[in-house]
Structure formats: structure tokens, C-alpha cells
Design an enzyme around this catalytic site. Structure first.
Site, PDB file in Angstrom:
ATOM      1  N   LYS A 169       0.975   4.019  -2.977  1.00  0.00           N
ATOM      2  CA  LYS A 169       0.565   5.409  -2.741  1.00  0.00           C
ATOM      3  C   LYS A 169       1.706   6.393  -2.986  1.00  0.00           C
ATOM      4  O   LYS A 169       1.477   7.512  -3.449  1.00  0.00           O
ATOM      5  CB  LYS A 169      -0.006   5.555  -1.329  1.00  0.00           C
ATOM      6  N   TYR A 177       0.832  -1.206   0.000  1.00  0.00           N
ATOM      7  CA  TYR A 177       0.000   0.000   0.000  1.00  0.00           C
ATOM      8  C   TYR A 177       0.875   1.268   0.000  1.00  0.00           C
ATOM      9  O   TYR A 177       0.638   2.208  -0.762  1.00  0.00           O
ATOM     10  CB  TYR A 177      -0.906  -0.049   1.230  1.00  0.00           C
TER      11      TYR A 177
HETATM   12  P1  NAP Z   1     -13.738   1.875   0.610  1.00  0.00           P
HETATM   13  O1  NAP Z   1     -14.860   2.325   1.466  1.00  0.00           O
HETATM   14  O2  NAP Z   1     -13.265   0.470   0.700  1.00  0.00           O
HETATM   15  O3  NAP Z   1     -14.088   2.262  -0.902  1.00  0.00           O
HETATM   16  C1  NAP Z   1     -13.291   1.859  -1.971  1.00  0.00           C
HETATM   17  C2  NAP Z   1     -14.164   1.677  -3.171  1.00  0.00           C
HETATM   18  O4  NAP Z   1     -13.338   1.270  -4.264  1.00  0.00           O
HETATM   19  C3  NAP Z   1     -15.194   0.584  -2.961  1.00  0.00           C
HETATM   20  O5  NAP Z   1     -16.450   0.982  -3.443  1.00  0.00           O
HETATM   21  C4  NAP Z   1     -14.617  -0.582  -3.766  1.00  0.00           C
HETATM   22  O6  NAP Z   1     -15.600  -1.474  -4.275  1.00  0.00           O
HETATM   23  C5  NAP Z   1     -13.954   0.164  -4.901  1.00  0.00           C
HETATM   24  N1  NAP Z   1     -13.008  -0.663  -5.610  1.00  0.00           N
HETATM   25  C6  NAP Z   1     -12.173  -1.617  -5.150  1.00  0.00           C
HETATM   26  N2  NAP Z   1     -11.517  -2.209  -6.142  1.00  0.00           N
HETATM   27  C7  NAP Z   1     -11.955  -1.638  -7.291  1.00  0.00           C
HETATM   28  C8  NAP Z   1     -11.665  -1.842  -8.669  1.00  0.00           C
HETATM   29  N3  NAP Z   1     -10.785  -2.760  -9.086  1.00  0.00           N
HETATM   30  N4  NAP Z   1     -12.325  -1.088  -9.580  1.00  0.00           N
HETATM   31  C9  NAP Z   1     -13.221  -0.161  -9.182  1.00  0.00           C
HETATM   32  N5  NAP Z   1     -13.533   0.067  -7.906  1.00  0.00           N
HETATM   33  C10 NAP Z   1     -12.906  -0.655  -6.962  1.00  0.00           C
HETATM   34  O7  NAP Z   1     -12.422   2.742   0.901  1.00  0.00           O
HETATM   35  P2  NAP Z   1     -12.196   4.300   1.168  1.00  0.00           P
HETATM   36  O8  NAP Z   1     -11.677   4.417   2.539  1.00  0.00           O
HETATM   37  O9  NAP Z   1     -13.351   5.123   0.746  1.00  0.00           O
HETATM   38  O10 NAP Z   1     -10.959   4.537   0.184  1.00  0.00           O
HETATM   39  C11 NAP Z   1     -10.995   5.336  -0.969  1.00  0.00           C
HETATM   40  C12 NAP Z   1      -9.573   5.738  -1.327  1.00  0.00           C
HETATM   41  O11 NAP Z   1      -8.998   6.503  -0.268  1.00  0.00           O
HETATM   42  C13 NAP Z   1      -8.630   4.561  -1.558  1.00  0.00           C
HETATM   43  O12 NAP Z   1      -7.758   4.832  -2.620  1.00  0.00           O
HETATM   44  C14 NAP Z   1      -7.861   4.486  -0.263  1.00  0.00           C
HETATM   45  O13 NAP Z   1      -6.613   3.878  -0.402  1.00  0.00           O
HETATM   46  C15 NAP Z   1      -7.741   5.959   0.081  1.00  0.00           C
HETATM   47  N6  NAP Z   1      -7.451   6.235   1.474  1.00  0.00           N
HETATM   48  C16 NAP Z   1      -8.298   5.832   2.470  1.00  0.00           C
HETATM   49  C17 NAP Z   1      -7.963   6.109   3.796  1.00  0.00           C
HETATM   50  C18 NAP Z   1      -8.834   5.717   4.936  1.00  0.00           C
HETATM   51  O14 NAP Z   1      -8.400   5.877   6.088  1.00  0.00           O
HETATM   52  N7  NAP Z   1     -10.036   5.209   4.724  1.00  0.00           N
HETATM   53  C19 NAP Z   1      -6.770   6.791   4.082  1.00  0.00           C
HETATM   54  C20 NAP Z   1      -5.941   7.178   3.046  1.00  0.00           C
HETATM   55  C21 NAP Z   1      -6.287   6.910   1.750  1.00  0.00           C
HETATM   56  P3  NAP Z   1     -15.874  -2.927  -3.582  1.00  0.00           P
HETATM   57  O15 NAP Z   1     -15.532  -2.839  -2.161  1.00  0.00           O
HETATM   58  O16 NAP Z   1     -17.300  -3.163  -3.894  1.00  0.00           O
HETATM   59  O17 NAP Z   1     -14.948  -3.888  -4.262  1.00  0.00           O
END
Ligand code: NAP
Length: 259
Positions: free
Chosen positions: A172, A168
Site C-alpha cells: 500500500k 500489505y
Molecule cells: P473485499 O470485500 O475482499 O473485495 C476485494 C475484491 O477484490 C473481491 O471481489 C475479490 O474477489 C477481488 N479480488 C481479489 N483478488 C483479485 C484479483 N487477482 N483480480 C481481480 N479481483 C480480485 O475487500 P474490500 O475491503 O472491499 O477491499 C477493497 C480494497 O480496499 C482493497 O484494495 C483493500 O486493500 C482496500 N482497503 C480495505 C480496507 C478495509 O478495511 N476493508 C481498508 C483499507 C484499504 P474474490 O474475493 O472473489 O477473490
């Protein structure tokens, strides 16, 4: 501020992205959905894309339920054919793409010693190679229009590394360097590319962490709360509405965790 000025201010805010088309990947829920809502709230048509039709539909439904413009398309960001189809579908329906938010991402956490090469590859493919592929597919349309806003969702982990997150963190960090390269290659086309590095945001991705790990994180967050998806959406909104002289940058949205 008088009521008239306030109403005027609100109206212009609602119109800032009027007639713009904004694709957000992985926006069926979580941070992507919050960003899509924020952009739609400013008048854009939010293109909700996700790996399954159900996920995309549910996000788009939430936005149209708020009387805002949205449309759902399937897009698996690891699959070039799926990406190309989505881009072509958006172009044939809406004629242009003004904003691209590369948000889709996954985690497969474990210490390096135990990390299988499949876990490494899956995270690099979904979180990093996807940004290259989707951008390559969309940016040619932005280029023709001499306008575009690309926002990539990175992470503070990509700047600092983390136990159990080799895949990860590397992905990133790659997203940050890729954003700067897009910024350099496309500046002359009126396209900006920036990254957001969120800290700990309360979504399905972090809800699966053990309570003791969450408590540990909270100790190191000066603002003493986990971030909400809307906190990240504010930064994306900035890059898409203001910030026309800002490119190749990273905004950290982490409650002060890594200052
Ligand atoms: P999340 O709730 O798990 O949402 C991620 C979304 O991406 C889900 O709807 C998932 O769909 C979809 N996804 C996964 N694989 C995919 C693919 N191959 N094609 C298209 N869509 C896909 O996570 P989130 O926390 O909102 O994260 C969003 C972004 O923010 C990510 O890039 C994550 O790394 C980043 N981020 C998050 C955090 C945090 O603390 N939450 C911190 C830093 C960065 P399914 O689950 O249905 O497969």
C-alpha cells in the site's frame, strides 16, 4: 431551496459523469462495488471487473437493478493477458475509458517471523504490481483522449505500518508512491492520479478479523464507528467529479483514527 432548484441540483448531480466509462477492479462486492454504484449514480457506465465471471456478474446485476448503467468483464489483476483482454474488450465496446479505479486487493496477514515468501509475493502482486499493470494497459487510451481520472485504493496501513501486515503495508505504501509517479508522468495529458487511504471499513476483508481485534480498533476511532464502503466511495467520487486541480494526493478516510 425551492423544489425546482432541488430537482435541478439532483438532476445535474446525476449527470456529472454522463457518457463516461469507469473501470473499477475487484468490484464484485465491497468497496469496489460501492465506488462503482456511486459513479454509475452520477451517470457513468460502471465496468465491473473481478477475478471470476460470477463475482463480476453479481456486481453488475446489482447496479443494473438500480436502473444504472453497468457491464461485467472478468479481469484477474495479477494476469497481464487477462488485463489486456479486459481493456481491449472495454475499448471495443465503449470506445474509451475515462476513469480507472484500482481497487482489487487481498490480505495474507501474519507476523514477519512467520510470513512465507508466497504470502509476501501474493500480496505484492495483487495489491501493488496489479496497479502498475492495469494502469499501464489503460492509461494509453486516456492519453490519446487527453483525459483521465485514476484513483488507487491504498490504506492507512501503507502510511503507518501494522503488526502482521508487512506485505500489505509495503504494497500500500508502494501504491501511494506509484500514484504520485503516475500523477507526474501524465499531468500533461490531462490525467490526474490520486490515492485513497481507508482506515477500518466494514467489508468481507475485515469481517474475518476476530471480535477482540475489531473492538481494539474501535477504541482508536474518534468517530466511534467502522467505515462503510460508501464512505470510501465519496472520496473516489470527489476525485472523478471535482478535484480537477488535485493530483498526486492521498485522502485518508479513517474516522480520524490516524490524525
Ligand atoms: P473485499 O470485500 O475482499 O473485495 C476485494 C475484491 O477484490 C473481491 O471481489 C475479490 O474477489 C477481488 N479480488 C481479489 N483478488 C483479485 C484479483 N487477482 N483480480 C481481480 N479481483 C480480485 O475487500 P474490500 O475491503 O472491499 O477491499 C477493497 C480494497 O480496499 C482493497 O484494495 C483493500 O486493500 C482496500 N482497503 C480495505 C480496507 C478495509 O478495511 N476493508 C481498508 C483499507 C484499504 P474474490 O474475493 O472473489 O477473490
Amino acid at each position: 431551496m425551492s423544489l425546482e432548484t432541488l430537482t435541478e441540483a439532483k438532476m445535474s448531480h446525476h449527470d456529472l459523469l454522463k457518457d463516461q466509462v469507469a473501470i473499477v477492479t475487484g468490484s464484485g462486492r465491497g468497496i469496489g462495488l460501492a465506488i462503482a454504484k456511486k459513479l454509475a449514480g452520477a451517470g457513468a457506465t460502471a465496468i465491473i471487473t473481478d477475478i471470476s465471471q460470477e463475482a463480476a456478474d453479481s456486481g453488475a446485476k446489482e447496479i443494473s437493478g438500480m436502473n444504472l448503467k453497468s457491464h461485467a468483464f472478468v479481469c484477474n489483476v495479477t494476469d497481464p493477458q487477462s488485463i489486456e483482454k479486459m481493456t481491449e474488450d472495454v475499448i471495443s465496446k465503449f470506445g474509451k475509458i475515462d476513469i480507472l479505479v484500482n481497487n482489487a486487493g487481498i490480505t495474507r496477514d501474519t507476523l514477519i517471523m512467520r510470513m512465507k515468501v508466497e504470502d509476501w509475493n501474493a500480496v505484492i502482486e495483487t495489491n501493488l504490481s496489479s496497479v502498475f499493470k492495469v494502469t499501464q494497459s489503460v492509461v494509453k487510451h486516456m492519453s490519446k483522449a487527453n483525459y483521465g481520472r485514476i484513483v488507487n485504493i491504498a490504506s492507512v496501513i501503507g502510511m503507518h505500518g501494522n503488526f502482521g501486515q508487512a506485505n500489505y503495508a509495503a504494497a500500500k505504501a508502494g501504491v501511494i508512491a506509484l500514484s504520485k509517479t503516475i500523477a507526474k508522468e501524465y499531468a500533461s495529458k490531462g490525467i490526474t492520479a490520486n490515492a485513497i487511504a481507508p482506515g477500518f471499513i466494514d467489508t468481507a476483508m475485515t469481517q474475518k478479523l476476530k471480535p477482540e481485534i475489531k473492538d481494539k480498533y474501535l477504541e482508536f476511532i474518534p468517530l466511534k464507528r467502522f467505515g462503510q464502503p460508501e464512505d470510501v466511495a465519496e472520496a473516489a467520487y470527489y476525485f472523478c467529479t471535482g478535484g480537477s486541480y488535485v493530483t498526486g494526493q492521498v485522502i485518508v478516510v479513517d474516522g480520524g483514527m490516524f490524525m
